[in-house]
Design an enzyme around this catalytic site. Structure first.
Site, short mmCIF file in Angstrom:
data_model
loop_
_atom_site.label_atom_id
_atom_site.label_comp_id
_atom_site.label_asym_id
_atom_site.label_seq_id
_atom_site.Cartn_x
_atom_site.Cartn_y
_atom_site.Cartn_z
N HIS A 187 -7.48 9.27 -2.16
CA HIS A 187 -7.04 9.46 -0.86
C HIS A 187 -7.93 9.96 -0.11
O HIS A 187 -7.99 9.41 1.37
CB HIS A 187 -5.80 10.07 -1.01
N LYS A 202 -2.75 5.74 -4.68
CA LYS A 202 -3.89 6.73 -4.26
C LYS A 202 -3.63 8.03 -5.13
O LYS A 202 -2.28 8.60 -5.14
CB LYS A 202 -3.93 7.02 -2.70
N TYR A 238 3.11 9.71 -0.64
CA TYR A 238 4.21 9.20 0.17
C TYR A 238 5.72 9.14 -0.34
O TYR A 238 6.46 8.92 0.31
CB TYR A 238 3.97 7.50 0.38
N ASP A 243 0.94 -1.22 0.15
CA ASP A 243 0.00 0.10 0.12
C ASP A 243 0.60 1.31 -0.01
O ASP A 243 1.59 1.40 0.92
CB ASP A 243 -1.11 -0.17 1.23
N1 LIG Z 1 -5.35 6.29 3.55
C1 LIG Z 1 -4.87 6.97 4.40
O1 LIG Z 1 -5.04 8.12 4.68
C2 LIG Z 1 -3.58 6.48 5.21
C3 LIG Z 1 -3.09 5.22 5.06
N2 LIG Z 1 -2.14 4.88 5.71
C4 LIG Z 1 -1.65 3.32 5.33
O2 LIG Z 1 -1.65 2.64 6.37
C5 LIG Z 1 -0.18 2.30 6.64
C6 LIG Z 1 -0.07 1.54 8.20
O3 LIG Z 1 -0.36 2.87 9.03
P1 LIG Z 1 0.95 3.70 9.66
O4 LIG Z 1 0.28 4.93 9.84
O5 LIG Z 1 2.08 3.43 9.04
O6 LIG Z 1 0.91 2.84 11.26
P2 LIG Z 1 0.82 1.58 11.79
O7 LIG Z 1 -0.42 1.36 12.66
O8 LIG Z 1 1.14 0.49 10.85
O9 LIG Z 1 2.04 1.50 12.80
C7 LIG Z 1 3.41 1.82 12.43
C8 LIG Z 1 4.32 2.20 13.51
O10 LIG Z 1 4.34 0.98 14.42
C9 LIG Z 1 5.53 0.41 14.62
N3 LIG Z 1 5.48 -0.99 14.58
C10 LIG Z 1 5.01 -1.84 13.46
N4 LIG Z 1 5.10 -3.19 13.77
C11 LIG Z 1 5.54 -3.07 15.32
C12 LIG Z 1 5.47 -4.36 15.82
N5 LIG Z 1 5.42 -5.43 15.75
N6 LIG Z 1 6.08 -3.98 17.19
C13 LIG Z 1 6.35 -2.59 17.73
N7 LIG Z 1 5.96 -1.55 16.78
C14 LIG Z 1 5.63 -1.85 15.62
C15 LIG Z 1 6.43 1.06 13.41
O11 LIG Z 1 7.95 1.20 13.73
P3 LIG Z 1 9.16 0.88 12.82
O12 LIG Z 1 8.42 1.10 11.28
O13 LIG Z 1 9.95 1.70 13.39
O14 LIG Z 1 9.36 -0.74 13.14
C16 LIG Z 1 5.64 2.48 13.09
O15 LIG Z 1 6.08 3.18 14.07
C17 LIG Z 1 0.71 3.05 6.19
O16 LIG Z 1 2.05 2.66 6.23
C18 LIG Z 1 -0.34 3.40 4.96
O17 LIG Z 1 0.29 2.62 3.89
C19 LIG Z 1 -1.50 5.29 6.88
C20 LIG Z 1 -1.98 6.49 7.18
C21 LIG Z 1 -3.14 7.18 6.39
O1 LIG Z 2 -2.19 8.43 3.90
C1 LIG Z 2 -1.90 9.31 4.57
C2 LIG Z 2 -0.27 9.63 5.00
O2 LIG Z 2 0.14 10.75 4.10
C3 LIG Z 2 -0.71 11.95 4.20
C4 LIG Z 2 -0.10 13.10 4.71
O3 LIG Z 2 1.32 13.37 3.98
C5 LIG Z 2 -1.99 11.71 5.07
O4 LIG Z 2 -2.66 12.80 4.89
C6 LIG Z 2 -2.66 10.48 4.57
O5 LIG Z 2 -3.78 10.10 5.25
#
Ligand SMILES: NC(=O)C1=CN([C@@H]2O[C@H](COP(=O)(O)OP(=O)(O)OC[C@H]3O[C@@H](n4cnc5c(N)ncnc54)[C@H](OP(=O)(O)O)[C@@H]3O)[C@@H](O)[C@H]2O)C=CC1
Ligand SMILES: O=C1CO[C@H](CO)[C@@H](O)[C@@H]1O
Length: 275
Positions: free
Chosen positions: A111, A78, A53, A48
């Protein structure tokens, strides 16, 4: 779900893995290349990303270097807010495809529901889907009223709605609405961006199954019929987050986790965002 590569079938027949790998905040270049390769090696088949990003180029390099066949992967990107509108979405799609080095995309999402723009954006997604460039089209951060509005005059309904969803934001009403309309719910920030992993109840349940709190949350997603896309750049965590198929939460534990809901968002509110 019994296996890391098990899929859900979207209403249009396209198969989408229940587990995907999220790459928000993963830096383009070596960081994302290595993370994608590690994820594919660990068994993830869905990635994803998003134009926003700024790492589509590195995602493509990671995929190429993994040696995996294109048809074995499910790639999501997206259309970003500033590109919304009919012609600008068509152009943004071509630019993403160029960076991703792909000739078809598995899933393209709007998005965020940018007011006054998302309907024309959707027309562009419908056109690309009809032309066979995208296997499934969907939305992200759409509330029920956005979905109702979009579906009043569209010819194709969204196959997926990707929203913030975790034990503190269980999205019960939206999940019920999407289930009724055969729109697959996908959880972003499933681990609450890492903030949920110290929660005493999740730690308690994790100890009971000899798993980690992250694995418990991800298993809770899967057993609730929610596609989930945890992010990590840490190789062992990438592997652990895919190691979800040797245990099953009881209905009682699922219910205990459901009760944690506080309607708490770590990200923006779709009715009040400003990017
Ligand atoms: N459509 C939208 O608007 C959005 C979509 N997304 C999508 O969703 C995905 C996931 O969401 P995201 O916001 O990244 O957050 P997550 O909820 O997936 O959490 C990620 C964080 O948790 C840590 N982590 C991951 N696995 C573990 C573990 N097993 N134990 C301890 N810590 C852990 C990572 O650290 P580290 O990397 O340092 O290991 C990082 O800091 C995004 O990457 C993106 O693809 C996210 C936000 C908005
Ligand atoms: O997926 C996401 C993470 O990046 C964006 C901002 O840079 C957010 O807005 C979005 O929801």
């Amino acid at each position: 779900m019994k296996h890391v590569q098990d899929t859900t079938t979207l209403y249009n027949g396209v198969k989408m893995p229940w587990l995907g790998f999220g790459v928000f905040k993963v830096k383009d270049g070596e960081e994302v290349v290595e993370a994608v390769k590690t994820a594919i090696q660990a068994g993830y088949r869905s990635i994803d990303t998003a134009k926003a990003y700024n790492n589509e180029t590195g995602v493509a390099q990671g995929i190429r270097e993994s040696g995996i066949a294109r048809e074995d992967l499910f790639i999501t990107t997206k259309v970003w807010n500033g590109d919304q509108g009919y012609e600008s979405t068509l152009a943004a799609f071509e630019a993403s495809m160029e960076r991703l080095d792909l000739d078809y995309l598995d899933l393209y999402l709007i998005h965020w529901p940018v007011k006054g723009k998302y309907k024309n954006t959707w027309r562009a997604l419908e056109k690309l889907h009809k032309e066979g460039r995208i296997r499934a089209i969907g939305v992200s951060n759409f509330q029920i009223h956005h979905l109702e509005d979009l579906m009043t005059d569209s010819t194709i309904k969204p196959a997926v709605n990707q929203v913030e969803l975790h034990p503190l934001l269980t999205q019960k009403e939206l999940r019920e609405y999407c289930s009724k309309h055969q729109i697959q719910i996908e959880a972003w920030s499933p681990l609450g961006q890492g903030h949920l992993l110290e929660h005493p109840l999740l730690q308690d349940i994790a100890a009971k199954y000899s798993k980690s709190p992250a694995q418990v949350i991800l298993r809770w997603d899967l057993q609730n019929g929610i596609v989930t896309i945890p992010k990590s750049v840490t190789p062992q965590r990438i592997r652990d987050n895919a190691d979800l198929f040797d245990f099953e939460l009881t209905m009682e534990d699922i219910e205990r986790i459901n009760q944690l809901n506080e309607n708490k968002r770590f990200g923006s509110d779709p009715d009040n965002f400003n990017f």
